[in-house]
Write an enzyme that holds these catalytic residues in place. Sequence first.
Site, short mmCIF file in Angstrom:
data_model
loop_
_atom_site.label_atom_id
_atom_site.label_comp_id
_atom_site.label_asym_id
_atom_site.label_seq_id
_atom_site.Cartn_x
_atom_site.Cartn_y
_atom_site.Cartn_z
N ASP A 10 0.80 -1.31 0.01
CA ASP A 10 -0.10 0.11 -0.03
C ASP A 10 0.92 1.09 -0.06
O ASP A 10 1.88 1.21 0.62
CB ASP A 10 -0.96 0.17 1.40
CG ASP A 10 -1.77 1.28 1.39
OD1 ASP A 10 -2.42 1.19 0.47
OD2 ASP A 10 -1.83 2.05 2.11
N GLU A 22 0.98 -0.21 -5.00
CA GLU A 22 0.05 0.76 -5.18
C GLU A 22 0.99 2.19 -5.37
O GLU A 22 1.11 2.64 -4.32
CB GLU A 22 -0.83 0.69 -4.43
CG GLU A 22 -1.94 2.04 -4.67
CD GLU A 22 -2.55 2.54 -3.27
OE1 GLU A 22 -3.44 3.62 -3.42
OE2 GLU A 22 -1.70 2.64 -2.37
#
Length: 479
Positions: free
Chosen positions: A231, A261
Amino acid sequence: MGNETLMQYFEWYLPADGGHWRRCAAAAPALAAQGITAVWLPPAYKGAGGAQDVGYAVYDTYDLGEFDQKGSVATKYGTRQEYLEAIAALHAAGIQVYPDIVLNHRIGADGTEQVTAEESDAKNRSREISGAETITAYTRFDFPGRGGKYSDFRWNWRHFDGVDWDAAKRRSAIFQFDGKEWDAGVDTENGNYDYLMGADLDMGNPEVVAELDRWGSWYLETTGADGFRLDAVKHIRSDFFTGWLSRLRQTSGKPLFAVGEYWKDDLPTLLSYLDACRDCMSLFDVPLHFNLYNASRSGGNYDMRTILDGTLLAARPDRAVTFVDNHDTQPGQALASWVDGWFKSIAYALILLWGEGLPCVFYGDWYGIPHDNINPVGGDLAVLLRVRAERAFGARRAYLDDPNVIGWTLEGDDAHPGSGLAVILSDGAGGQKQMTLGPRHAGATFAPVTGGGSAVVLDETGSATFSVEGGDVRVYIRV
Ligand code: CA
Ligand code: CA
């Protein structure tokens, strides 16, 4: 060997009923039968919002739904035991498991500390706009509900670079702790985008790096995970994951696939990041998502010749994880950019049948999103998954030569009898296109499995004229 296909196994508005891990375990055999080879599971540790937390407001990464913390034992998705059982069921079905790993920040501290801090200019974080002041920061994480099990590491302000809340003055601002710098090697938006939310981890502190190494090993041993979805990587110094992944790959002896990400619709930035992190991970193809989104919103006026322009899939297919939508792009979420329903089958045909990139199917497209009355994509998606698993092999010939009607073929290969396919799609009016699959298929009959229409017989060079209705996609396979 077949093609690998990833599924993001959650959407933002799943019911907070603690039943997700159980449902995931039950679904594992059906997912495998559908051609899913790996799933990305949501953050499994206790968030500040307890049983309501989607998982990104990270409180205690050692609490996988085991301790009475933040108002519940279970997470939104269930208990630790149910999580481990879901992973076991996925493994038993032959599916790899990539958990969502959130290391940028912590939220929901157990207590405050008096810290000397300076305020950073929100629009240019490298600039200080106040002198040193004492703030009351939520930076003490003692995890009293866990009582030292698995780890006695306690967090304090020295492990963080800053926060965005002075509890004493009840004032919101971006506070950088005295003696700290925002980490270099992060995204340059807002001058320096190290700070995202909560208490921002200082990856320049050796105690932090050592603790995240210990936790990573513990997590892999506990869960048996096969890789990671990472993340918010643009908010974390790029060399951190290079080291973290390399050490975990070494100690675990596993290849540990990883996808980051890096949320930016800008190919040069993504390519720079891959260089900076020394190709230690793949990245989600954010530019492709936005091309698909824009095409779906252009009412047929998108120039389909450019659908792959500026994408990771075109530039670095070996590092591209392609996707149509995710839990952040779905309606109501921060990065909402939802691909219109009429375009979903076209978009999935592109990512599933292009022949390069690792495609990721979104849970909300597969199951629908009841919260927003969004239906599943439906039958076409199941057909495309099956075609991908059985037919999407061999050399590609691309025909990205018309503003509306584009197509491509995959020739197939010897290892997969009957493989090969032709795809033709249009974002505007219907049309036709002469395409070749090569002499391997001379004289063969190819029939459409999506979009209706009739079969075609290939000539002695393996060519035929394929056709498609307006705003649709037709996939032909050998019969
Ligand atoms: Ca730092
Ligand atoms: Ca950060």
